[in-house]
Design a protein around this motif. Structure first.
Motif, PDB file in Angstrom:
ATOM      1  N   ILE A 110      -8.682   3.858   1.702  1.00 60.52           N
ATOM      2  CA  ILE A 110      -7.913   3.254   2.150  1.00 60.52           C
ATOM      3  C   ILE A 110      -6.348   3.038   2.121  1.00 60.52           C
ATOM      4  CG2 ILE A 110      -7.287   0.564   0.733  1.00 60.52           C
ATOM      5  CD1 ILE A 110     -10.126   1.294   1.029  1.00 60.52           C
ATOM      6  N   THR A 111      -6.112   2.602   3.495  1.00 58.61           N
ATOM      7  CA  THR A 111      -4.547   2.310   3.611  1.00 58.61           C
ATOM      8  C   THR A 111      -3.619   0.883   3.408  1.00 58.61           C
ATOM      9  OG1 THR A 111      -2.626   3.615   5.448  1.00 58.61           O
ATOM     10  CG2 THR A 111      -4.636   1.753   6.234  1.00 58.61           C
ATOM     11  N   LEU A 112      -2.464   1.211   2.070  1.00 58.91           N
ATOM     12  CA  LEU A 112      -1.826   0.593   2.023  1.00 58.91           C
ATOM     13  C   LEU A 112      -0.469   0.231   2.248  1.00 58.91           C
ATOM     14  CD1 LEU A 112      -2.124   0.977  -1.743  1.00 58.91           C
ATOM     15  CD2 LEU A 112      -3.806  -0.249  -0.306  1.00 58.91           C
ATOM     16  N   TRP A 113      -0.702  -1.557   3.430  1.00 61.48           N
ATOM     17  CA  TRP A 113       0.505  -1.357   4.750  1.00 61.48           C
ATOM     18  C   TRP A 113       2.021  -2.270   3.150  1.00 61.48           C
ATOM     19  CZ3 TRP A 113      -1.355  -2.889  10.317  1.00 61.48           C
ATOM     20  CH2 TRP A 113      -2.295  -0.976  10.521  1.00 61.48           C
ATOM     21  N   PHE A 114       2.977  -1.680   4.107  1.00 59.41           N
ATOM     22  CA  PHE A 114       4.117  -2.648   3.736  1.00 59.41           C
ATOM     23  C   PHE A 114       4.864  -2.260   4.340  1.00 59.41           C
ATOM     24  CE2 PHE A 114       4.495   0.770   1.206  1.00 59.41           C
ATOM     25  CZ  PHE A 114       6.153   1.497   1.410  1.00 59.41           C
ATOM     26  N   THR A 115       6.018  -2.917   5.250  1.00 59.26           N
ATOM     27  CA  THR A 115       7.502  -2.927   6.000  1.00 59.26           C
ATOM     28  C   THR A 115       8.602  -2.533   5.062  1.00 59.26           C
ATOM     29  OG1 THR A 115       7.939  -5.073   5.964  1.00 59.26           O
ATOM     30  CG2 THR A 115       5.891  -4.108   8.134  1.00 59.26           C
ATOM     31  N   ASP A 116       9.429  -2.291   5.944  1.00 62.89           N
ATOM     32  CA  ASP A 116      10.721  -1.666   5.494  1.00 62.89           C
ATOM     33  C   ASP A 116      11.326  -2.922   5.674  1.00 62.89           C
ATOM     34  OD1 ASP A 116      11.578  -1.144   7.849  1.00 62.89           O
ATOM     35  OD2 ASP A 116      12.060   0.811   7.722  1.00 62.89           O
ATOM     36  N   ILE A 117      13.115  -2.805   5.883  1.00 59.68           N
ATOM     37  CA  ILE A 117      13.662  -4.524   6.354  1.00 59.68           C
ATOM     38  C   ILE A 117      13.332  -4.291   7.489  1.00 59.68           C
ATOM     39  CG2 ILE A 117      14.330  -4.931   4.451  1.00 59.68           C
ATOM     40  CD1 ILE A 117      17.048  -3.499   5.297  1.00 59.68           C
ATOM     41  N   THR A 118      13.094  -3.388   8.358  1.00 60.15           N
ATOM     42  CA  THR A 118      13.310  -3.484   9.659  1.00 60.15           C
ATOM     43  C   THR A 118      12.117  -4.117  10.374  1.00 60.15           C
ATOM     44  OG1 THR A 118      13.476  -0.908  10.221  1.00 60.15           O
ATOM     45  CG2 THR A 118      15.076  -1.898   9.953  1.00 60.15           C
ATOM     46  N   GLY A 119      11.101  -3.683  10.215  1.00 57.77           N
ATOM     47  CA  GLY A 119       9.484  -4.666  10.332  1.00 57.77           C
ATOM     48  C   GLY A 119       8.829  -2.912  10.473  1.00 57.77           C
ATOM     49  N   LEU A 120       9.318  -2.120  10.528  1.00 57.32           N
ATOM     50  CA  LEU A 120       8.381  -1.069  10.446  1.00 57.32           C
ATOM     51  C   LEU A 120       6.932  -0.625   9.367  1.00 57.32           C
ATOM     52  CD1 LEU A 120      11.235   2.182  11.729  1.00 57.32           C
ATOM     53  CD2 LEU A 120       9.599   1.065  12.746  1.00 57.32           C
ATOM     54  N   VAL A 121       6.544  -0.277   9.928  1.00 57.08           N
ATOM     55  CA  VAL A 121       4.419  -0.491   9.533  1.00 57.08           C
ATOM     56  C   VAL A 121       5.371   1.216   8.091  1.00 57.08           C
ATOM     57  CG1 VAL A 121       2.554   0.085   8.841  1.00 57.08           C
ATOM     58  CG2 VAL A 121       3.601  -1.265  10.355  1.00 57.08           C
ATOM     59  N   LYS A 122       5.289   1.446   6.794  1.00 56.83           N
ATOM     60  CA  LYS A 122       4.770   1.938   6.163  1.00 56.83           C
ATOM     61  C   LYS A 122       3.805   1.725   5.770  1.00 56.83           C
ATOM     62  CE  LYS A 122       9.355   2.737   6.534  1.00 56.83           C
ATOM     63  NZ  LYS A 122       9.400   4.405   7.311  1.00 56.83           N
ATOM     64  N   SER A 123       3.096   2.877   4.875  1.00 59.80           N
ATOM     65  CA  SER A 123       1.419   3.584   3.937  1.00 59.80           C
ATOM     66  C   SER A 123       1.509   4.130   3.237  1.00 59.80           C
ATOM     67  CB  SER A 123       0.862   3.748   5.392  1.00 59.80           C
ATOM     68  OG  SER A 123       0.640   5.029   5.613  1.00 59.80           O
ATOM     69  N   ILE A 124       0.418   3.895   2.272  1.00 65.10           N
ATOM     70  CA  ILE A 124      -0.048   5.127   1.176  1.00 65.10           C
ATOM     71  C   ILE A 124      -1.629   4.933   1.279  1.00 65.10           C
ATOM     72  CG2 ILE A 124      -0.663   5.239  -1.839  1.00 65.10           C
ATOM     73  CD1 ILE A 124       2.665   4.241  -1.577  1.00 65.10           C
ATOM     74  N   MET A 125      -1.541   6.400   1.414  1.00 62.00           N
ATOM     75  CA  MET A 125      -3.205   5.965   1.382  1.00 62.00           C
ATOM     76  C   MET A 125      -4.011   6.964   0.392  1.00 62.00           C
ATOM     77  SD  MET A 125      -5.578   8.337   4.497  1.00 62.00           S
ATOM     78  CE  MET A 125      -5.170   6.936   5.259  1.00 62.00           C
ATOM     79  N   ILE A 126      -5.563   5.818  -0.234  1.00 63.25           N
ATOM     80  CA  ILE A 126      -6.008   6.095  -1.408  1.00 63.25           C
ATOM     81  C   ILE A 126      -7.258   6.074  -0.766  1.00 63.25           C
ATOM     82  CG2 ILE A 126      -4.496   5.095  -2.835  1.00 63.25           C
ATOM     83  CD1 ILE A 126      -6.249   2.780  -3.005  1.00 63.25           C
ATOM     84  N   PRO A 127      -7.679   7.607  -1.895  1.00 63.24           N
ATOM     85  CA  PRO A 127      -9.589   7.553  -1.225  1.00 63.24           C
ATOM     86  C   PRO A 127     -10.174   5.733  -2.263  1.00 63.24           C
ATOM     87  CG  PRO A 127      -9.024   9.650  -3.114  1.00 63.24           C
ATOM     88  CD  PRO A 127      -7.540   8.853  -2.829  1.00 63.24           C
ATOM     89  N   ALA A 128     -10.785   6.042  -1.661  1.00 65.74           N
ATOM     90  CA  ALA A 128     -12.412   4.791  -1.852  1.00 65.74           C
ATOM     91  C   ALA A 128     -12.288   4.663  -2.524  1.00 65.74           C
ATOM     92  CB  ALA A 128     -13.182   4.464  -1.060  1.00 65.74           C
ATOM     93  N   LEU A 129     -12.881   5.669  -4.141  1.00 63.95           N
ATOM     94  CA  LEU A 129     -12.771   5.605  -5.616  1.00 63.95           C
ATOM     95  C   LEU A 129     -11.275   5.056  -6.429  1.00 63.95           C
ATOM     96  CD1 LEU A 129     -14.675   9.649  -5.689  1.00 63.95           C
ATOM     97  CD2 LEU A 129     -16.022   6.548  -5.969  1.00 63.95           C
TER      98      LEU A 129
END
Length: 444
Positions: free
Chosen positions: A19-38
């Motif tokens: 699962i990749t968790l998306w959010f943005t910084d203030i400039t609009g670039l996508v940041k992500s954190i990946m976790i195992p589905a478990l």
């Protein structure tokens, strides 16, 4: 809207591994954190903790420990992943350790302005026209910006492999839940446009975020580079993100911009909203056209206007009122033509809405439209036409002086956004370009 149980069931049935968790910084670039589905069930219950101290705009040490709160409605299995790499995506809002919305999160800022609108009885809807360029890679893996390829003009039938790429892009967007009206070639070599269907503003902002990733991914799989840079070459027209907007009644969904008896079919609410956006256009520009390069697009063609005017037919106007078919007045909308696709979609929609709401609150008078000539006589005098900023630095000056647009961003984001963009402009100003060398080196 998915429930947590439905998301977990889909992950299991589809054999999603990550699962990749998306959010943005203030400039609009996508940041992500990946976790195992478990780990997904735990994240859905408690959020995902992360250190935001190195993220643009989040860098105050006291607020470095943050929590990502997934929005279940954004769940989608990414269609470009499969097998052992199958990955699902959730777009997140950012919270503090206490569970409060983080004041530096662009998505939270849009939600806050949308809540203001709801308090006034309004639902904000958006439809975008996203332009981009496709460039083939050379043997070194670099985009060939001036390659003699894809020379189809406006609405021309393109050759394969471009048609194949376009079909794949539409199919991919559809699998992510993004509804597309159409796609077609644009005027520049390698330039294209995708038009998205109308949707509520928060979902539309999420769609821009997703589409930028999806289109780049599809293009790269076909050995092409997709860029949303506003103007990648001096001989090419720029890429914009014309944005169609309307307010709807929260209870009934009725389009409150429509009035069959009004001039151009516009209601009083629409006229006030339009006047507000004209009033704050220069300040909005720092968010809607956020790069140094953005100002090499604005003013280069009638599709990228700089005159702060409105019209029905004249495409030199900053805001246009597109025609509607009789009997379909519910399509009445305002088209804002200065945004480009590098804008942070959450901040962009927040400032557009705040400007329009300010016009409604103060019942701002709407100036006359300019349908033909740039300057017309009004009451025997030449009408002064305000223009958009001609540089990022000038746009930041306008933003710094506009309390309404600053309020949409909030003091935390506005301070950091302006500082980041000032630094960007300062860095650009220190560069020595090939144009300067060619013009001055041998002459002086």
């Amino acid at each position: 809207m998915f429930t947590a149980a439905e998301v977990l069931q889909t992950v299991q049935e589809e054999r999603v591994r990550f699962i990749t968790l998306w959010f943005t910084d203030i400039t609009g670039l996508v940041k992500s954190i990946m976790i195992p589905a478990l780990e997904l069930e735990n994240v859905l219950e408690n959020g995902s903790h992360f250190d935001g101290s190195a993220i643009e705009g989040f860098a105050r040490v006291a607020e470095s420990d943050m929590i990502l709160a997934p929005d279940l409605s954004s769940f989608v299995v990414l269609p470009w992943t499969d097998g052992d790499n199958k990955t699902a995506r959730l777009i997140c809002s950012i919270c503090t350790q206490n569970g409060d919305p983080f004041i530096g999160d662009p998505r939270n800022l849009l939600a806050k302005v949308l809540e203001q609108a709801r308090g006034m009885g309004f639902l904000f809807k958006i439809g975008m026209e996203l332009e981009y360029f496709l460039f083939p890679f050379d043997e070194k893996g670099k985009p060939q910006i001036v390659a003699n390829h894809d020379i189809a003009g406006y609405f021309d039938l393109t050759d394969d492999p471009i048609q194949s790429i376009s079909r794949s892009m539409l199919a991919t967007l559809s699998k992510t839940g993004i509804r597309v009206d159409s796609t077609h070639s644009e005027t520049g070599t390698g330039q294209h446009e995708i038009d998205f269907q109308y949707d509520e503003a928060l979902r539309s902002a999420d769609n821009v975020l997703t589409a930028r990733i999806a289109l780049k991914t599809v293009a790269r799989e076909r050995d092409y580079y997709c860029t949303f840079m506003p103007r990648p070459h001096a001989d090419f027209p720029g890429s914009g993100m014309h944005t169609h907007q309307s307010l709807h009644d929260v209870a009934t969904g009725v389009n409150l911009f429509a009035d069959k008896e009004g001039e151009y079919g516009l209601s009083e609410v629409a006229k006030f909203f339009l006047a507000g956006q004209l009033e704050h256009a220069r300040a909005m520009c720092a968010v809607l056209a956020p790069l140094v390069n953005s100002y090499k697009r604005l003013g280069t063609s009638f599709e990228a206007p700089v005159d702060v005017t409105w019209a029905h037919v004249n495409r030199n106007a900053l805001i246009r009122v597109p025609s509607t078919v009789p009997g379909k007045e519910y399509h009445t909308r305002l088209e804002l033509r200065c945004p480009d696709p590098t804008a942070n979609p959450y901040l962009a929609m927040a400032v557009m809405l705040q400007a329009g709401l300010d016009g409604i609150r103060h019942k701002m008078p709407l100036p006359e439209p300019l349908e033909e000539t740039l300057m017309r006589r009004t009451s025997g005098r030449m009408r002064h036409i305000e223009v958009l900023p001609q540089s990022l630095d000038e746009a930041l000056d306008a933003l710094s002086e506009d309390e309404v647009i600053l309020s949409a961003l909030g003091p935390y984001v506005s301070d950091r956004y302006i500082a980041a963009k000032r630094h960007e402009f300062s860095e650009y100003n220190r560069q020595v370009t090939s144009w300067e060398l060619e013009r001055y080196l041998s002459r002086f």
